[in-house]
Write a protein that holds these residues in place. Structure first.
Motif, mmCIF file in Angstrom:
data_model
loop_
_atom_site.group_PDB
_atom_site.id
_atom_site.type_symbol
_atom_site.label_atom_id
_atom_site.label_comp_id
_atom_site.label_asym_id
_atom_site.label_seq_id
_atom_site.Cartn_x
_atom_site.Cartn_y
_atom_site.Cartn_z
ATOM 1 N N MET A 258 3.943 28.691 19.607
ATOM 2 C CA MET A 258 5.001 29.400 19.721
ATOM 3 C C MET A 258 4.567 30.809 20.795
ATOM 4 O O MET A 258 5.331 30.987 21.522
ATOM 5 N N THR B 288 6.667 31.251 24.129
ATOM 6 C CA THR B 288 7.152 32.473 24.412
ATOM 7 C C THR B 288 6.473 32.845 25.785
ATOM 8 O O THR B 288 7.266 33.555 26.800
ATOM 9 N N ARG C 266 11.704 30.585 21.053
ATOM 10 C CA ARG C 266 10.801 30.967 20.096
ATOM 11 C C ARG C 266 11.756 31.289 18.702
ATOM 12 O O ARG C 266 11.548 30.620 17.567
#
Length: 209
Positions: free
Chosen positions: A128, A132, A53
């Motif tokens: 994202m 993650t 990320r």
């Protein structure tokens, strides 16, 4: 972001890091890896997603480079895990899945929040958040020569998508950050736990009839 929210994010993130690292320890133990292999799987599971990320969004420093506490948490968890797996009495089976669901929830919201803070759109922030939450586990499974769980029928990434949408959507509607955080985490956590409790899964794709 409010100091209280930042503090909650940070300590929850460390907890999630420890939980994900422990899942890497369990996989390494099942494959009878040596101590180095245990630490590697613990590390990639815990910080792999956040690393990807940060590289994608162009963060000034990858989070664990800027704050080495994450590395110490991983190392401590790996060493503790090596001891715990040999104890005659084990934790109840549901403890790790519940902790993992919480870790997934906080990682998702943290990932989405960090993307937004770097000027991405809401859609990119959701992506994202998913990265993650799930990328570290994918790397772990690939190193263990297994099909990543997230690519199978498990409702895992789907829970991240829901949590990321709730978080970014709440902020777009002008809701307070603390409330948006709670909604994002709750959405991810509840869907993941429901999938575990009632064995929910996505329909499988097959070319055969």
């Amino acid at each position: 972001m409010l100091p209280l929210v930042e503090s909650v994010f940070y300590w929850s993130d460390l907890f999630g890091t420890a939980v994900f690292a422990f899942s890497g320890v369990l996989v390494a133990g099942r494959l009878r890896m040596d101590g180095f292999g245990v630490i590697v799987l613990a590390a990639v599971t815990a910080i792999g997603g956040g690393t990807i990320r940060d590289l994608i969004i162009g963060a000034e420093q990858v989070f664990w480079v800027a704050n080495t506490v994450y590395l110490w948490v991983i190392l401590g968890t790996a060493l503790l895990g090596l001891y715990l797996v040999h104890l005659p009495r084990r934790l109840p089976w549901y403890m790790l899945p519940l902790a993992d669901a919480f870790g997934l929830a906080i990682f998702t919201v943290i990932g989405a929040d960090k993307a937004l803070s770097h000027g991405t759109s809401g859609m990119v922030a959701v992506v994202m958040g998913v990265i993650t939450g799930v990328a570290g586990g994918m790397i772990r499974d690939v190193l263990a020569r297994e099909v990543p769980m997230v690519l199978q029928r498990e409702i895992y990434a789907t829970a991240c998508i829901l949590g990321g949408m709730l978080y970014t959507g709440s902020l777009a509607l002008g809701l307070p950050v603390l409330l948006a955080t709670g909604l994002g985490m709750l959405g991810t956590f509840v869907l993941r736990v429901a999938a575990i409790r009632w064995h929910l899964s996505l329909p499988a794709f097959s070319l055969t009839r």
